[in-house]
Motif scaffolding. Structure first.
Motif, PDB file in Angstrom:
ATOM      1  N   VAL A  16       5.545  -7.473  -3.135  1.00  0.00           N
ATOM      2  CA  VAL A  16       5.811  -6.255  -3.500  1.00  0.00           C
ATOM      3  C   VAL A  16       6.747  -6.428  -4.884  1.00  0.00           C
ATOM      4  CG1 VAL A  16       7.078  -4.036  -3.526  1.00  0.00           C
ATOM      5  CG2 VAL A  16       6.098  -4.879  -1.335  1.00  0.00           C
ATOM      6  N   PHE A  17       7.595  -7.643  -4.948  1.00  0.00           N
ATOM      7  CA  PHE A  17       8.348  -7.961  -5.950  1.00  0.00           C
ATOM      8  C   PHE A  17       7.624  -8.939  -6.991  1.00  0.00           C
ATOM      9  CE2 PHE A  17      11.109  -6.585  -2.587  1.00  0.00           C
ATOM     10  CZ  PHE A  17      11.967  -5.912  -3.178  1.00  0.00           C
ATOM     11  N   LEU A  18       6.702  -9.529  -6.339  1.00  0.00           N
ATOM     12  CA  LEU A  18       6.033 -10.572  -7.258  1.00  0.00           C
ATOM     13  C   LEU A  18       4.637 -10.250  -8.026  1.00  0.00           C
ATOM     14  CD1 LEU A  18       6.826 -13.808  -5.346  1.00  0.00           C
ATOM     15  CD2 LEU A  18       8.417 -12.570  -7.124  1.00  0.00           C
ATOM     16  N   THR A  19       3.918  -9.215  -7.342  1.00  0.00           N
ATOM     17  CA  THR A  19       2.805  -8.698  -7.795  1.00  0.00           C
ATOM     18  C   THR A  19       2.877  -8.387  -9.364  1.00  0.00           C
ATOM     19  OG1 THR A  19       0.793  -7.411  -7.580  1.00  0.00           O
ATOM     20  CG2 THR A  19       2.949  -6.571  -6.825  1.00  0.00           C
ATOM     21  N   PRO A  20       1.800  -8.742  -9.986  1.00  0.00           N
ATOM     22  CA  PRO A  20       1.791  -8.639 -11.477  1.00  0.00           C
ATOM     23  C   PRO A  20       1.548  -7.041 -11.462  1.00  0.00           C
ATOM     24  CG  PRO A  20       0.540 -10.467 -10.995  1.00  0.00           C
ATOM     25  CD  PRO A  20       0.974  -9.958  -9.930  1.00  0.00           C
ATOM     26  N   GLU A  21       0.884  -6.392 -10.594  1.00  0.00           N
ATOM     27  CA  GLU A  21       0.417  -4.960 -10.614  1.00  0.00           C
ATOM     28  C   GLU A  21       1.602  -3.974 -10.723  1.00  0.00           C
ATOM     29  OE1 GLU A  21      -2.605  -4.202 -10.652  1.00  0.00           O
ATOM     30  OE2 GLU A  21      -3.455  -5.853 -10.166  1.00  0.00           O
ATOM     31  N   ILE A  22       3.034  -4.383 -10.483  1.00  0.00           N
ATOM     32  CA  ILE A  22       4.236  -3.694 -10.595  1.00  0.00           C
ATOM     33  C   ILE A  22       4.880  -3.521 -12.049  1.00  0.00           C
ATOM     34  CG2 ILE A  22       4.561  -3.761  -8.092  1.00  0.00           C
ATOM     35  CD1 ILE A  22       7.225  -5.052  -9.093  1.00  0.00           C
ATOM     36  N   ARG A  23       4.325  -4.623 -12.558  1.00  0.00           N
ATOM     37  CA  ARG A  23       4.882  -4.787 -14.080  1.00  0.00           C
ATOM     38  C   ARG A  23       4.264  -4.030 -15.159  1.00  0.00           C
ATOM     39  NH1 ARG A  23       4.126 -11.154 -13.764  1.00  0.00           N
ATOM     40  NH2 ARG A  23       4.888 -11.492 -11.544  1.00  0.00           N
ATOM     41  N   GLU A  24       5.450  -3.441 -15.965  1.00  0.00           N
ATOM     42  CA  GLU A  24       4.957  -2.578 -17.042  1.00  0.00           C
ATOM     43  C   GLU A  24       4.456  -3.765 -18.299  1.00  0.00           C
ATOM     44  OE1 GLU A  24       8.011   0.208 -17.667  1.00  0.00           O
ATOM     45  OE2 GLU A  24       7.514   1.385 -15.814  1.00  0.00           O
ATOM     46  N   ASP A  25       4.049  -3.178 -19.406  1.00  0.00           N
ATOM     47  CA  ASP A  25       3.679  -3.814 -20.236  1.00  0.00           C
ATOM     48  C   ASP A  25       4.811  -4.968 -21.030  1.00  0.00           C
ATOM     49  OD1 ASP A  25       1.176  -2.668 -20.619  1.00  0.00           O
ATOM     50  OD2 ASP A  25       1.563  -1.280 -22.145  1.00  0.00           O
ATOM     51  N   LEU A 196       0.169   1.789  11.944  1.00  0.00           N
ATOM     52  CA  LEU A 196       1.339   1.808  10.992  1.00  0.00           C
ATOM     53  C   LEU A 196       0.962   2.346   9.474  1.00  0.00           C
ATOM     54  CD1 LEU A 196       2.975  -1.681  11.385  1.00  0.00           C
ATOM     55  CD2 LEU A 196       4.146   0.571  12.505  1.00  0.00           C
ATOM     56  N   ARG A 197       1.901   3.245   9.065  1.00  0.00           N
ATOM     57  CA  ARG A 197       1.743   3.699   7.836  1.00  0.00           C
ATOM     58  C   ARG A 197       1.713   2.412   6.838  1.00  0.00           C
ATOM     59  NH1 ARG A 197       5.874   6.342   6.063  1.00  0.00           N
ATOM     60  NH2 ARG A 197       7.230   5.798   7.930  1.00  0.00           N
ATOM     61  N   TYR A 198       0.912   2.490   5.689  1.00  0.00           N
ATOM     62  CA  TYR A 198       1.206   1.452   4.700  1.00  0.00           C
ATOM     63  C   TYR A 198       0.717   1.731   3.172  1.00  0.00           C
ATOM     64  CZ  TYR A 198      -3.781   1.101   4.918  1.00  0.00           C
ATOM     65  OH  TYR A 198      -5.286   1.247   4.769  1.00  0.00           O
ATOM     66  N   LEU A 199       1.210   1.035   2.618  1.00  0.00           N
ATOM     67  CA  LEU A 199       1.114   1.342   1.084  1.00  0.00           C
ATOM     68  C   LEU A 199       0.880   0.171   0.104  1.00  0.00           C
ATOM     69  CD1 LEU A 199       1.455   3.817  -1.087  1.00  0.00           C
ATOM     70  CD2 LEU A 199       3.939   2.940  -1.211  1.00  0.00           C
ATOM     71  N   LYS A 200       0.076   0.124  -0.913  1.00  0.00           N
ATOM     72  CA  LYS A 200      -0.123  -1.259  -1.704  1.00  0.00           C
ATOM     73  C   LYS A 200       1.256  -1.308  -2.621  1.00  0.00           C
ATOM     74  CE  LYS A 200      -3.960  -3.270  -1.124  1.00  0.00           C
ATOM     75  NZ  LYS A 200      -5.091  -3.435  -2.272  1.00  0.00           N
ATOM     76  N   GLY A 201       1.779  -2.588  -2.569  1.00  0.00           N
ATOM     77  CA  GLY A 201       2.867  -2.582  -3.509  1.00  0.00           C
ATOM     78  C   GLY A 201       2.930  -2.091  -4.780  1.00  0.00           C
ATOM     79  N   ARG A 202       1.795  -2.163  -5.336  1.00  0.00           N
ATOM     80  CA  ARG A 202       1.483  -1.826  -6.749  1.00  0.00           C
ATOM     81  C   ARG A 202       1.885  -0.010  -6.925  1.00  0.00           C
ATOM     82  NH1 ARG A 202      -4.587  -3.414  -7.130  1.00  0.00           N
ATOM     83  NH2 ARG A 202      -3.606  -4.943  -5.775  1.00  0.00           N
ATOM     84  N   ASN A 203       1.680   0.669  -5.735  1.00  0.00           N
ATOM     85  CA  ASN A 203       1.852   2.006  -5.873  1.00  0.00           C
ATOM     86  C   ASN A 203       3.325   2.513  -5.343  1.00  0.00           C
ATOM     87  OD1 ASN A 203      -0.707   2.438  -6.389  1.00  0.00           O
ATOM     88  ND2 ASN A 203      -1.373   2.329  -4.388  1.00  0.00           N
ATOM     89  N   PHE A 204       4.331   1.512  -5.045  1.00  0.00           N
ATOM     90  CA  PHE A 204       5.456   1.813  -4.516  1.00  0.00           C
ATOM     91  C   PHE A 204       6.555   2.311  -5.556  1.00  0.00           C
ATOM     92  CE2 PHE A 204       9.684   0.582  -2.512  1.00  0.00           C
ATOM     93  CZ  PHE A 204       9.533   1.645  -1.484  1.00  0.00           C
ATOM     94  N   PRO A 205       6.520   1.719  -6.701  1.00  0.00           N
ATOM     95  CA  PRO A 205       7.379   2.467  -7.760  1.00  0.00           C
ATOM     96  C   PRO A 205       6.920   3.858  -8.082  1.00  0.00           C
ATOM     97  CG  PRO A 205       6.771   0.107  -8.246  1.00  0.00           C
ATOM     98  CD  PRO A 205       5.989   0.398  -7.154  1.00  0.00           C
ATOM     99  N   SER A 206       5.772   3.966  -8.278  1.00  0.00           N
ATOM    100  CA  SER A 206       5.255   5.535  -8.254  1.00  0.00           C
ATOM    101  C   SER A 206       5.671   6.534  -7.222  1.00  0.00           C
ATOM    102  CB  SER A 206       3.782   5.416  -8.914  1.00  0.00           C
ATOM    103  OG  SER A 206       3.334   4.502  -9.690  1.00  0.00           O
TER     104      SER A 206
END
Length: 228
Positions: A16-25, A196-206
């Motif tokens: 969740v913390f390391l995926t590039p998908e959560i990073r903004e420009d 279990l419920r699950y969510l992709k890390g990239r969608n967690f901030p949203s």
């Protein structure tokens, strides 16, 4: 608490913390982690949303973040807003059928790994004397070994539960009836089996931002009704 009758809990994976998908420009790993942890803090204070992490995941994440030389503020926020809790391994029950499925899957993956290895041995024999044109120090055999590593990793590890950290994550989520947040497909596959419920890390901030925005709308609505 009366304000939050349905308490939301999430168990967070390292990814969740390391995926590039959560990073903004142009955002660094450090900046992305700080932004995410600020959202976690706001969600906790506004909606009593709690985030957890088993000790094995916390240790793994801390090591990876220190390797990236992030600021101490990240670790301070992590320790403050993400609860580290060991899973109750002796209390949480797992259906025997799931264990059977895991054994069958690993047996199949071992066979796939053997086939990948056999193919690589044959290819290495054919490439023994070959020198690669673009690589002065890499022979054909070296190239085969490099390819073998990638293919073997895909055959045995991709999409499967392959570490105690992964297992701890799922056991803790099952214990807490919490949602799993991860980018790891193997964990997602097992979260489905666990129900279990699950969510992709990239969608967690949203998701956290939406909770906070919705809460703000409710406060403005309540304030407007109170002024009537």
């Amino acid at each position: 608490m009366a304000e939050h009758p349905l308490k939301q809990r999430f168990v967070l994976d390292t990814s969740v913390f390391l995926t590039p998908e959560i990073r903004e420009d142009e955002e660094t790993v450090e900046d992305a982690c700080l932004r995410l942890l600020d959202l976690v803090a706001e969600a906790k204070l506004a909606h009593n949303i709690s985030c957890y992490m088993p000790p094995s995941i916390d240790e793994e994440l801390t090591t990876m973040l220190r390797d990236r030389d992030v600021d101490e503020a990240v670790f301070e926020k992590l320790d403050t807003w993400v609860i580290t809790k060991a899973p109750a391994r002796f209390e949480v029950m797992i259906p025997a059928e799931m264990v059977y499925e895991f054994v069958d899957e690993m047996s199949d993956r071992v066979n796939r790994g053997l086939r990948v290895s056999e193919k690589a041995v044959r290819k290495a024999e054919e490439s023994r004397a070959e020198q690669l044109e673009d690589h002065d120090h890499m022979t054909g055999v070296d190239k085969v070994i490099s390819e073998l590593r990638d293919e073997y990793r895909d055959a045995l590890r991709q999409g499967v539960l392959d570490s105690r950290e992964d297992f701890d994550l799922l056991i803790l989520a099952r214990e807490l009836d919490a949602g799993v947040v991860t980018e790891d497909q193997g964990i997602i596959n097992w979260a489905e089996d666990f129900g279990l419920r699950y969510l992709k890390g990239r969608n967690f901030p949203s998701l956290l931002e939406e909770y906070l925005t919705a809460g703000e709308r409710e406060r403005w609505k309540a304030r407007g009704e109170g002024d009537r």
